[in-house]
Write an enzyme that holds these catalytic residues in place. Structure first.
Site, PDB file in Angstrom:
ATOM      1  N   LYS A  37       0.699  -1.379  -0.106  1.00  0.00           N
ATOM      2  CA  LYS A  37       0.029  -0.128  -0.126  1.00  0.00           C
ATOM      3  C   LYS A  37       1.060   1.588  -0.809  1.00  0.00           C
ATOM      4  O   LYS A  37       1.923   0.913   0.374  1.00  0.00           O
ATOM      5  CB  LYS A  37      -0.729   0.069   1.255  1.00  0.00           C
ATOM      6  CG  LYS A  37      -2.024   1.160   0.841  1.00  0.00           C
ATOM      7  CD  LYS A  37      -2.590   0.771   2.533  1.00  0.00           C
ATOM      8  CE  LYS A  37      -4.103   2.109   2.689  1.00  0.00           C
ATOM      9  NZ  LYS A  37      -4.669   1.687   3.320  1.00  0.00           N
ATOM     10  N   SER A  63     -10.369  -0.521   6.719  1.00  0.00           N
ATOM     11  CA  SER A  63      -9.751  -0.668   5.446  1.00  0.00           C
ATOM     12  C   SER A  63      -8.899  -1.351   5.169  1.00  0.00           C
ATOM     13  O   SER A  63      -8.375  -1.213   3.466  1.00  0.00           O
ATOM     14  CB  SER A  63      -8.631   0.536   5.243  1.00  0.00           C
ATOM     15  OG  SER A  63      -9.386   1.842   5.240  1.00  0.00           O
ATOM     16  N   SER A 123      -9.796   2.123   2.936  1.00  0.00           N
ATOM     17  CA  SER A 123      -9.383   2.561   1.669  1.00  0.00           C
ATOM     18  C   SER A 123      -8.171   1.969   1.192  1.00  0.00           C
ATOM     19  O   SER A 123      -7.551   2.153   0.219  1.00  0.00           O
ATOM     20  CB  SER A 123      -8.464   3.692   2.721  1.00  0.00           C
ATOM     21  OG  SER A 123      -7.415   3.026   3.442  1.00  0.00           O
TER      22      SER A 123
HETATM   23  N1  GLN Z   1     -13.577   4.244   5.648  1.00  0.00           N
HETATM   24  C1  GLN Z   1     -12.877   5.104   7.068  1.00  0.00           C
HETATM   25  C2  GLN Z   1     -12.790   6.142   6.958  1.00  0.00           C
HETATM   26  O1  GLN Z   1     -12.968   6.009   5.927  1.00  0.00           O
HETATM   27  C3  GLN Z   1     -11.982   5.014   7.609  1.00  0.00           C
HETATM   28  C4  GLN Z   1      -9.978   4.283   7.059  1.00  0.00           C
HETATM   29  C5  GLN Z   1      -9.571   3.610   7.429  1.00  0.00           C
HETATM   30  O2  GLN Z   1      -9.553   2.239   8.087  1.00  0.00           O
HETATM   31  N2  GLN Z   1      -7.604   3.935   6.570  1.00  0.00           N
HETATM   32  O3  GLN Z   1     -11.152   7.089   7.553  1.00  0.00           O
END
Ligand code: GLN
Length: 485
Positions: free
Chosen positions: A76, A175, A151
């Site tokens: 990532k 995410s 994400s």
């Molecule tokens: N979807 C969540 C957010 O927008 C979690 C994102 C994540 O786990 N990095 O913050």
């Protein structure tokens, strides 16, 4: 070959049926063919990948191979990677070449895994659809009109499309698990503190945790073995003895108590997802598990709590991006203040700005007690619910996300609708507990459905055991998106 498990790939490498360079080339060819449509990678550098693979081949020839040596992995783009562009999905870091390796990267290098490249992600890991990336949206390999989740959407999509046999992700509120669910792969968020955050660009430091994403629980166990371990460079890294996460994979499930949180099967859950999760419970019962009803009463407050705490931490973490030391700087400005303002106005996207504004607001003198402090107290109540639940069950089971993948653009104008995707994943982050997602079916549109397991602290081996036994009895994880060849 691109469907093979990591242990099969390792055996083929050991038997000299394939070299690490050849294996890397198989995946690089798939990336070249499929990535233009899927957009799972921000950076691919075949020369670097093949050089690292050649190093792995030397190691294998010398008899120095570990269990993962020679198998390529995608990272990532949130992990600083020496000599590689590391963008975090943002214009702000669109020109940033990291001068050092994150601990996670260092560990995979030490394991002998060549890097296939840096995967696309929501900007600064803020999002649930991978549509907030400066480098464009990632498409779901099961249907290119749908989002892959976020994400870590690039990581999930590249594994689902067999462009990489394994990938790293990070999970602040879901995410790893949510994109794993939406793309039909397996992903695990470890107990907070198990994997070092050093060199992992910070979003919300008290929630961020890195973990593996792959085609099966068995593969995740092998990857987790390579990732974990104390790191003195991360003050929240836990000093614990190294564990072998594959040790319990083959244990029978007889006597296992599976907690089903009443609140996770209530209103808001899509019927097809509910049916698939029910079928998974029935399958586990056949394997000897006993379902137990539990309650996580405060979990309904998880989203509001998270959207106070995560932005608060983000607003502080992201203050370092000011155009002075690294990353983007606005080309024209009148003075220092103007440079800061223009750099941040131009360098950050809308979702990141929204979070910075919310975060600064809830931390401000007049509102700190009303929002931030209050949210911290509820965070404790949510964690207490889990402690209570684990008195009567060994692992908690439910849906990973309330629905399957949605169409690109469908929720991008409605932040709250987007935030609701993480309804079931966020509680584990707030409590610091490990969680994982694994495929448990498909909806009528042919889109994957994810099953979530949440374990007690440090029970990764148990969760992987449950997931592996389920994957031995079912083949949901073995399905691959068609039409991508
Ligand atoms: N979807 C969540 C957010 O927008 C979690 C994102 C994540 O786990 N990095 O913050």
């Amino acid at each position: 070959m691109s469907d093979a498990s990591l242990s099969t790939l390792a055996a083929q490498l050991a038997a000299k049926q394939v070299s690490s360079r050849e294996l890397a080339q198989v995946y690089l060819d798939r990336i070249a063919a499929l990535n233009p449509a899927i957009n799972a990678f921000i950076t691919v550098d075949p020369d670097k990948t093949l050089l690292e693979a050649a190093g792995a081949d030397v190691r294998i020839a010398a008899g120095n191979a570990g269990p993962l040596t020679g198998i390529p992995v995608a990272h990532k783009d949130i992990f600083c990677t020496d000599g590689w562009l590391t963008t975090c999905g943002s214009k702000m870091l669109s020109n940033f070449v990291a001068p050092y390796d994150a601990t996670v990267i260092e560990r995979f290098k030490a394991a002998g895994m060549p890097s296939l490249g840096k995967t696309n992600m929501d900007e600064f890991a803020m999002g649930s659809s991978n549509e907030t990336s400066y480098f464009g949206a990632v498409k779901n390999p099961w249907n290119l009109a749908y989002v892959p989740g976020g994400s870590s959407g690039g990581a999930a999509a590249c594994v689902a499309a067999r462009m990489a046999p394994a990938a790293t992700g990070t999970d602040t509120g879901g995410s790893i698990r949510q994109p794993a669910a939406l793309t039909g792969i397996t992903g695990l968020k470890p107990t907070y503190g198990l994997v070092s955050r050093y060199g992992m660009i910070a979003f919300a430091s008290s929630l961020d945790q890195a973990g593996p994403m792959a085609l099966s629980a068995e593969d995740c166990a092998l990857l987790l073995n390579a990732m974990t371990g104390f790191d003195p460079r991360d003050s929240t890294s836990l000093e614990r003895e190294k564990e072998d996460y594959t040790r319990d994979l083959e244990k029978p499930l007889a006597g296992l108590r599976v907690g089903l949180p009443r609140e996770f099967f209530a209103e808001g859950l899509n019927n097809e997802v509910a049916a698939a999760v029910d079928a998974a419970v029935a399958e586990l019962k056949k394997l000897g598990a006993t379902p137990v009803e539990i309650s996580l009463a405060n979990s309904k407050l998880a989203i509001p709590v998270y959207y106070v705490l995560a932005p608060a931490e983000a607003s502080s973490n992201l203050s370092r991006f000011d155009g002075v030391r690294y990353g983007y700087r606005a080309p024209d400005y009148a003075n220092l203040d103007d440079m800061y303002c223009k750099t941040r106005a131009q360098g950050f996207g809308a979702e990141v700005k929204r979070r910075i504004l919310i975060g600064a607001y809830v931390l401000s003198h007049g509102y700190y007690d009303a929002y931030y402090l209050q949210a911290q107290k509820i965070r404790r109540l949510i964690a207490d619910d889990f402690s209570e639940a684990f008195k009567t069950c060994d692992v908690i089971l439910g849906p990973t996300a309330p629905g399957t993948a949605f169409k690109l653009g469908e929720k991008s104008d409605d932040p709250v609708e987007m935030y609701l995707n993480d309804l079931y994943t966020i509680p584990a982050n707030l409590a610091g507990l490990p969680g994982m997602s694994l495929p448990c079916g498909f909806d009528t549109k042919g889109l994957p459905i994810g099953l979530q397991l949440v374990g007690n602290y440090f029970s990764e081996a148990k969760m992987l055991n449950v997931a592996h036994q389920y994957q031995r009895a079912t083949d949901w994880h073995a399905h691959a998106p068609e039409g991508l060849k």
